[in-house]
Enzyme design. Structure first.
Site, PDB file in Angstrom:
ATOM      1  N   ASP A   8     -61.386  -7.759 -17.842  1.00  0.00           N
ATOM      2  CA  ASP A   8     -60.843  -6.847 -17.793  1.00  0.00           C
ATOM      3  C   ASP A   8     -59.871  -6.293 -17.864  1.00  0.00           C
ATOM      4  OD1 ASP A   8     -59.997  -4.213 -16.464  1.00  0.00           O
ATOM      5  OD2 ASP A   8     -60.825  -4.394 -14.756  1.00  0.00           O
ATOM      6  N   LYS A  74     -50.157  -2.279 -19.319  1.00  0.00           N
ATOM      7  CA  LYS A  74     -50.815  -1.449 -20.418  1.00  0.00           C
ATOM      8  C   LYS A  74     -50.599  -0.321 -20.209  1.00  0.00           C
ATOM      9  CE  LYS A  74     -55.669  -0.696 -19.703  1.00  0.00           C
ATOM     10  NZ  LYS A  74     -57.487  -0.870 -18.263  1.00  0.00           N
ATOM     11  N   ASP A 199     -63.807   5.806 -12.057  1.00  0.00           N
ATOM     12  CA  ASP A 199     -63.032   4.253 -11.963  1.00  0.00           C
ATOM     13  C   ASP A 199     -61.893   5.169 -11.276  1.00  0.00           C
ATOM     14  OD1 ASP A 199     -61.049   2.780 -12.262  1.00  0.00           O
ATOM     15  OD2 ASP A 199     -62.134   2.016 -14.377  1.00  0.00           O
TER      16      ASP A 199
END
Ligand code: AMP
Length: 535
Positions: A8, A74, A199
Site C-alpha cells: 500500500d 503521491k 477511506d
C-alpha cells in the site's frame, strides 16, 4: 517460486504485507518492527553527496530540513504541473514543485529536479528491504495499490517507480478493491452485495461504492476530496493552540519552526488520544524561548467535545462526496450492505458517527484501517501466485474518454465508471468537400471542453474517397481492455479502410529515462558498497 509482496503506497503512510498459504496475509515489519512507514523522503546535504532518508528518519528531520523533505509525492506522480490540485498542493508544500520539460510535476531539491517516480521509488525500495528482512529471501515482485480514480498516467508512473526500485510490479490494484478483499467481502455469502469503502487517510479522503458477486469485485463509483485528511484535523488543533498562546503570552509561534514542529507532533498525538479518551493534556515544556523573555512551558487540556467543535467543518465535508458516489452508482444508502473503514483517521469516533449518519448504519471495524489495504494487496498477490482461491477483480474506467469536436469541444464516447472491458462506437462524417483525411484527437476527463481534459493521443485516417462534405462517413471504435489499455480505430464505411492506434499509458518518463535512472542507482549502490580505495 519467489513470493509476491503486497504494497500500500499511501499519500501519508505505506505498508507492506505478504500472503502465507494456510494463515493468510500478514504485515511485514522488517528489523525495525514498524508496521507502517511514513511516505516521506529526505535528501540531506548536497544531492550528490548527501544521504537519502526514508520513513520515520525522514519525518523526524522534516522541521529542520523542510525544503529537502518530500512529503505526499503521491499527489504529484503522473500529474501535470498545471493541474488544479497540483497547484494548490504546490502553494502549501514547503518544498519546490517545478515543471519537467514535458509539463509533468517534479520536485526540485537544491538545483536538482527529481521526478516523483524517483521519490516514490525510495519508499518502495525501503518497503522491499523491510520485506526481505522479514522473509529472509530476496523480493522482486509486488502488487501495488493506487486510488480507484488514478488515471493511466498515474498508474504507469507508479509502475515506473517500482521499476526504479528494482521491483517488477505484477499488478496495480485499486485500493478499495484491496480493502474489500482483506475484509473478505467476497466470502460473506453468495449473491450480489453492495459495499462502501470509506477511506480517510492522512491527506486524502476517498469513497468507493463496490459490488461483490461470485468473487468478482467491481468498483461502481468513486468520489472524494483530495485535500481532506487527518492532517487537517491536526492543523485545526495547532491553529487553536497557536491562537490561545498568542492571546495569553503575545508570542507568535508561527515564526518558530522548531516550536511548530513540536506542536504538530503534539497535535497528532492528542488527536489520536481523543479517539479513545474523553480528554487529553498537551504538555510542551520549553516550547519557545523568546528574546530575553522566560521560556514558555505550555500545558493545555482539551476534551473530545471541544476538539469535535473545532473540527466540525471538516466533518461536514465528508458527506457530499459520499452522496455523489451513491448517486453515480445509482444507489441509495439503503442499498449498501456494509461500510468498510480504511485510513487511520477513520478511527476517530466523530468520523464514525458521521459515517453512520450518512450510510444509516454503523461501519465495520473488524480490520485495522492502517493495514487493510496492504493486507488486501498481499491477498491479491496470493491469488496471482495460485496460493489462494480464485477471485476475479473487475474494474471500471475511472474517467470519461472522448474526442475533440470543433475547436475546443469534447464529445464523450466511453463514460466514467463503465465496466471494463468496454467498447463503444461513434459515427461522424467529413465536414469539407473532397476531404482526404481525418484526424481524431482522443481525450480523457469530465470537462465539456478539451482544455479541461487530458490528451491521450490521436488517430489519422488518410486516403478517404472523394465526396461532398457530410457524405463520407467514418466509424470510430474505442475499446478499453481489462488492463485499461485503450485502442481507437477509425474506419471509413464505404471502403472499409481503417487506421488504428493503441494508446499505452505513459507515466511521463520514457524508457530511456527509466534505464538511465536505474543505471545511475546501480552505480550509486556499487560506490557505496565498495570500500574506499587507498591512495
Ligand atoms: P493513513 O494515511 O491511513 O496512514 O492515515 C494516517 C492518518 O490517520 C493520520 O492523520 C493519523 O494521525 C491518523 N490516525 C492514526 N491513528 C489515529 C487514531 N487512533 N485516531 C485518529 N486519527 C488517527
Amino acid at each position: 517460486m519467489a513470493r509476491i509482496i503486497g504494497i500500500d503506497l499511501g499519500t501519508t503512510n505505506s505498508c507492506v504485507a505478504v500472503f502465507e498459504s494456510g494463515s493468510g496475509p500478514r504485515v511485514l515489519t522488517g528489523s525495525a518492527h514498524v508496521r507502517t512507514t511514513p511516505s516521506v523522503v529526505a535528501y540531506t546535504g548536497e544531492r550528490n553527496s548527501g544521504e537519502v532518508l526514508v520513513g520515520e528518519k525522514a519525518l523526524r528531520q522534516a522541521v529542520t530540513n523542510p525544503k529537502r523533505t518530500i512529503l505526499g509525492s503521491k499527489r504529484l506522480i503522473g500529474r501535470k504541473v498545471n493541474a488544479k490540485d497540483v497547484g494548490s498542493f504546490a502553494r502549501t508544500a514547503p518544498f519546490r514543485i517545478v515543471s519537467a520539460p514535458n509539463g509533468d510535476a517534479w520536485v526540485r531539491v537544491d538545483d536538482t529536479p527529481i521526478s516523483p517516480q524517483e521519490v516514490a521509488s525510495h519508499v518502495l525500495r525501503d518497503l522491499r528491504a523491510q520485506a526481505e528482512q522479514s522473509l529472509g529471501e530476496p523480493v522482486t515482485r509486488a502488487v501495488v495499490t493506487v486510488p480507484a480514480y488514478f488515471d493511466e498516467s498515474q498508474r504507469q508512473a507508479t509502475r515506473d517507480a517500482g521499476t526504479i526500485a528494482g521491483l517488477d510490479i505484477y499488478r496495480i490494484l485499486n485500493e478499495p478493491t484491496a480493502a474489500a478483499l482483506a475484509y473478505g467481502a467476497h466470502r460473506v455469502r453468495a449473491g450480489r452485495r453492495i459495499i462502501a469503502v470509506f477511506d480517510l487517510g492522512g491527506g486524502t479522503f476517498d469513497i468507493s461504492i463496490m459490488s461483490v458477486e461470485n468473487n468478482v469485485f467491481e468498483v461502481l463509483a468513486t468520489n472524494g476530496d483530495s485535500a481532506l485528511g487527518g492532517d487537517d484535523w491536526d492543523r485545526a488543533l495547532i491553529e487553536h493552540w497557536v491562537d490561545s498562546i498568542f492571546d495569553e503570552y503575545r508570542v507568535d509561534l508561527t515564526s518558530d519552526p522548531v516550536a511548530m514542529g513540536r506542536l504538530k507532533e503534539a497535535a497528532e498525538s492528542a488527536k489520536k488520544a481523543l479517539s479513545s479518551e474523553s480528554s487529553t493534556t498537551l504538555q510542551l515544556p520549553y516550547l519557545h524561548a523568546g528574546s530575553g523573555a522566560k521560556p514558555l512551558h505550555i500545558e493545555r487540556k482539551i476534551t473530545r467535545n471541544e476538539f469535535n467543535a473545532l473540527t466540525a467543518d471538516l466533518l461536514d465535508r465528508l458527506s457530499a462526496p459520499c452522496y455523489r458516489a451513491m448517486k453515480d452508482a445509482g444507489l441509495a444508502a439503503s442499498d449498501i450492505e456494509e461500510v468498510l473503514l480504511v485510513g487511520g483517521m477513520s478511527r476517530a469516533p466523530a468520523v464514525q458517527v458521521a459515517v453512520e449518519s450518512i450510510f444509516a448504519q454503523p461501519a465495520s471495524k473488524a480490520a485495522n484501517p492502517d493495514e487493510v489495504v496492504a493486507l488486501g494487496a498481499a491477498a491479491h498477490a496470493g491469488i496471482l501466485a495460485g496460493d489462494d482461491e480464485e477471485a476475479t477483480l473487475l474494474d471500471v474506467a475511472p474517467h470519461t474518454i472522448g474526442i475533440k469536436v470543433g475547436s475546443t469541444g469534447f464529445a464523450a464516447i466511453i463514460t466514467r465508471n463503465s465496466m471494463l472491458p468496454v467498447r463503444e462506437h461513434k459515427l461522424f462524417a467529413t465536414n469539407l468537400d473532397d476531404q482526404d483525411f481525418v484526424e481524431v484527437e482522443i481525450y480523457q476527463g469530465e470537462s465539456e471542453s478539451i482544455t479541461g481534459n487530458r490528451k491521450l493521443g490521436q488517430v489519422r485516417l488518410g486516403g478517404l474517397p472523394r465526396g461532398k462534405a457530410g457524405t463520407v462517413r467514418i466509424k470510430l471504435t474505442v475499446t478499453v481492455d481489462v488492463e485499461s489499455i485503450l485502442s481507437v480505430k477509425a474506419t471509413e464505411l464505404s471502403t472499409g479502410k481503417s487506421a488504428q492506434v493503441r494508446i499505452t499509458p505513459s507515466g511521463g518518463l520514457s524508457e530511456g529515462d527509466l534505464e538511465e535512472i536505474v543505471e545511475k542507482r546501480r552505480t550509486e549502490a556499487m560506490s557505496v558498497a565498495r570500500p574506499p580505495e587507498d591512495d
